[in-house]
Design a protein around this motif. Sequence first.
Motif, short mmCIF file in Angstrom:
data_model
loop_
_atom_site.label_atom_id
_atom_site.label_comp_id
_atom_site.label_asym_id
_atom_site.label_seq_id
_atom_site.Cartn_x
_atom_site.Cartn_y
_atom_site.Cartn_z
N ILE A 1 7.97 -4.46 -9.51
CA ILE A 1 7.69 -4.06 -10.90
C ILE A 1 8.27 -5.11 -11.86
O ILE A 1 7.68 -5.44 -12.89
CB ILE A 1 8.21 -2.64 -11.23
CG1 ILE A 1 7.86 -2.22 -12.66
CG2 ILE A 1 9.70 -2.47 -11.06
CD1 ILE A 1 6.61 -1.47 -12.78
N ALA A 2 9.44 -5.65 -11.50
CA ALA A 2 10.06 -6.66 -12.39
C ALA A 2 9.15 -7.88 -12.49
O ALA A 2 8.90 -8.40 -13.58
CB ALA A 2 11.43 -7.05 -11.86
N LYS A 3 8.59 -8.31 -11.34
CA LYS A 3 7.69 -9.48 -11.37
C LYS A 3 6.51 -9.21 -12.29
O LYS A 3 6.11 -10.06 -13.07
CB LYS A 3 7.15 -9.75 -9.96
CG LYS A 3 8.09 -10.58 -9.13
CD LYS A 3 7.40 -10.97 -7.85
CE LYS A 3 8.31 -11.81 -7.00
NZ LYS A 3 7.91 -11.84 -5.61
N ARG A 4 5.94 -8.01 -12.16
CA ARG A 4 4.82 -7.63 -13.02
C ARG A 4 5.22 -7.70 -14.49
O ARG A 4 4.48 -8.17 -15.35
CB ARG A 4 4.36 -6.20 -12.70
CG ARG A 4 3.39 -6.13 -11.56
CD ARG A 4 2.14 -6.85 -11.97
NE ARG A 4 1.04 -6.50 -11.12
CZ ARG A 4 -0.20 -6.82 -11.40
NH1 ARG A 4 -0.49 -7.47 -12.50
NH2 ARG A 4 -1.17 -6.51 -10.59
N GLY A 5 6.43 -7.20 -14.79
CA GLY A 5 6.92 -7.18 -16.17
C GLY A 5 7.05 -8.59 -16.73
O GLY A 5 6.63 -8.87 -17.86
N PHE A 6 7.60 -9.51 -15.92
CA PHE A 6 7.76 -10.89 -16.39
C PHE A 6 6.40 -11.58 -16.50
O PHE A 6 6.18 -12.36 -17.44
CB PHE A 6 8.71 -11.67 -15.46
CG PHE A 6 10.16 -11.37 -15.73
CD1 PHE A 6 10.87 -12.09 -16.68
CD2 PHE A 6 10.82 -10.34 -15.07
CE1 PHE A 6 12.20 -11.81 -16.95
CE2 PHE A 6 12.14 -10.05 -15.34
CZ PHE A 6 12.84 -10.78 -16.28
N ASP A 7 5.49 -11.29 -15.57
CA ASP A 7 4.14 -11.88 -15.67
C ASP A 7 3.50 -11.48 -16.99
O ASP A 7 2.85 -12.29 -17.66
CB ASP A 7 3.24 -11.37 -14.52
CG ASP A 7 3.57 -12.04 -13.20
OD1 ASP A 7 4.20 -13.12 -13.23
OD2 ASP A 7 3.21 -11.47 -12.15
N ILE A 8 3.66 -10.21 -17.34
CA ILE A 8 3.04 -9.71 -18.57
C ILE A 8 3.72 -10.30 -19.80
O ILE A 8 3.07 -10.67 -20.77
CB ILE A 8 3.00 -8.18 -18.53
CG1 ILE A 8 1.81 -7.80 -17.63
CG2 ILE A 8 2.84 -7.56 -19.92
CD1 ILE A 8 1.82 -6.46 -17.06
N ALA A 9 5.05 -10.45 -19.73
CA ALA A 9 5.77 -11.07 -20.86
C ALA A 9 5.27 -12.49 -21.09
O ALA A 9 5.18 -12.96 -22.22
CB ALA A 9 7.27 -11.05 -20.59
N MET A 10 4.92 -13.20 -20.00
CA MET A 10 4.41 -14.58 -20.12
C MET A 10 3.10 -14.62 -20.91
O MET A 10 2.77 -15.64 -21.50
CB MET A 10 4.18 -15.19 -18.73
CG MET A 10 5.43 -15.59 -18.00
SD MET A 10 6.35 -16.90 -18.85
CE MET A 10 5.29 -18.31 -18.58
N LYS A 11 2.36 -13.49 -20.88
CA LYS A 11 1.10 -13.44 -21.64
C LYS A 11 1.35 -12.95 -23.06
O LYS A 11 0.41 -12.80 -23.84
CB LYS A 11 0.12 -12.48 -20.96
CG LYS A 11 -0.51 -13.04 -19.70
CD LYS A 11 -1.49 -12.03 -19.10
CE LYS A 11 -2.27 -12.63 -17.96
NZ LYS A 11 -3.61 -13.03 -18.33
N ARG A 12 2.61 -12.61 -23.40
CA ARG A 12 2.90 -12.06 -24.72
C ARG A 12 3.95 -12.94 -25.42
O ARG A 12 3.83 -14.15 -25.39
CB ARG A 12 3.39 -10.61 -24.57
CG ARG A 12 2.31 -9.68 -24.01
CD ARG A 12 2.86 -8.29 -23.73
NE ARG A 12 3.63 -7.78 -24.84
CZ ARG A 12 3.14 -6.97 -25.79
NH1 ARG A 12 1.89 -6.56 -25.72
NH2 ARG A 12 3.91 -6.57 -26.78
N ARG A 13 5.00 -12.31 -25.98
CA ARG A 13 5.97 -13.08 -26.75
C ARG A 13 7.18 -13.52 -25.91
O ARG A 13 8.21 -13.92 -26.44
CB ARG A 13 6.42 -12.27 -27.98
CG ARG A 13 5.24 -11.91 -28.89
CD ARG A 13 5.67 -11.37 -30.24
NE ARG A 13 6.55 -10.22 -30.15
CZ ARG A 13 6.14 -8.97 -29.95
NH1 ARG A 13 4.86 -8.71 -29.78
NH2 ARG A 13 7.00 -7.99 -29.89
N LYS A 14 7.07 -13.38 -24.60
CA LYS A 14 8.04 -13.92 -23.64
C LYS A 14 9.46 -13.34 -23.80
O LYS A 14 10.45 -14.06 -23.74
CB LYS A 14 8.09 -15.45 -23.71
CG LYS A 14 6.75 -16.11 -23.37
CD LYS A 14 6.92 -17.60 -23.17
CE LYS A 14 5.68 -18.29 -22.68
NZ LYS A 14 4.57 -18.35 -23.59
N LYS A 15 9.50 -12.03 -23.98
CA LYS A 15 10.81 -11.37 -24.02
C LYS A 15 10.73 -10.09 -23.18
O LYS A 15 9.77 -9.31 -23.32
CB LYS A 15 11.18 -11.03 -25.46
CG LYS A 15 12.53 -10.34 -25.57
CD LYS A 15 12.90 -10.04 -27.01
CE LYS A 15 14.19 -9.22 -27.05
NZ LYS A 15 14.49 -8.71 -28.39
#
Length: 362
Positions: free
Chosen positions: A175-189
């Motif tokens: 789930i953490a990997k998914r969260g960071f992947d999604i942050a990379m598509k957003r404001r990176k936080k």
Amino acid sequence: MKLKIGVIKGDGIGPEVVNEAMKVLDKVGVVYGHEFDYTQLLMGGASIDTYGVPLTDETIELAKNSDAVLLGSIGGDAKTSPWYKLEPSKRPEAGLLKIRKALNLFANLRPAVLYDELKGACPLKEEITEGGFDMMIMRELTGGLYFGERSTEEKNGVLTATDSLTYTEDEIRRIAKRGFDIAMKRRKKVTSVDKANVLDSSRLWRKVVEEVAKDYPEVTLEHMLVDNCAMQLVKNPRQFDVILTENMFGDILSDEASMMTGSIGMLASASLNETKFGMYEPSGGSAPDIAGKGIANPIATILSAAMMLRFSFDLDQEADAIENAVENVLKDGYRTIDIMSEGKVQIGTAEMGNKICSYITK
Ligand code: NAD
């Protein structure tokens, strides 16, 4: 691109709002040169009426063979619908739990976006919501307290209930990997929310999240205790980009965040597995009170379709086009009844779909 989408229109307003989402996807297809191939699937009450059960194995297989699933909503009025005379395991909602498990949808995403145009619907003070907010709550969906061992027994003459909260490092990592992947598509936080000052499961959560963060040097990671997060959401919601958290904390925080955005008819959601596959659906239910009247707000389902383009198909530009179209339709004053306010133009479900289509451009 040619993409196979399993479509579960469902019950109540489900077919009405899904039809509009398909209309918008087709417009995106025309403008950007993609082909969406839909397979209609039955689940919930519609499946009970046809097959006698809320979800068949055949439907699960067809869903698995799709690139993603778009779902309306399922269920009926619990007081009047014959579906609720059936035993719980045969009712419409059982289909939803079964498909989530069968498709291993462990990551639940709920964006909470306050559009500037709808800020009057937010219960927070104007100085807090000025400029709106846009966060993504990423909740672990198949582990933790809701899936732990539970018992109620008498101990020394006193009834004692126990629920256990377990997480493995693998469950946290995925789930953490998914969260960071999604942050990379957003404001990176990423704000990882836990209760590491008390719970062992949270201490492991924090350790694994920090390990995963090393693979995403561009993303800023902060940790926040869940009680503080509940306060910060109403004090300063603009600070959040991706909130990454476990099952129960995410359940509570996502409801808190969604209340801050106005109508349930605006709230999209997605549930993802380890691949790019996901099931995309509005956060609300089948709204039997307004079904068939042509007044349901289709925006939550249309924004769920945009999430599908972004997260399952990596079509970010096309997803942006839908989100911008929604924003511009709101800016131009068009509203369904649930988000209507003085001086705006009230339109129905199909008109809202048509308007959003007409704003889709390259
Ligand atoms: P609901 O979300 O269907 O409705 C709550 C209120 O919000 C109603 O007044 C409804 O008219 C309004 N509403 C919901 N979506 C709307 C939209 N798009 N536009 C305008 N107004 C909207 O919740 P409920 O009444 O508690 O549940 C009704 C049925 O939906 C039940 O059978 C429940 O089990 C089911 N349900 C299904 C899902 C799902 O399919 N994922 C989720 C929640 C509830």
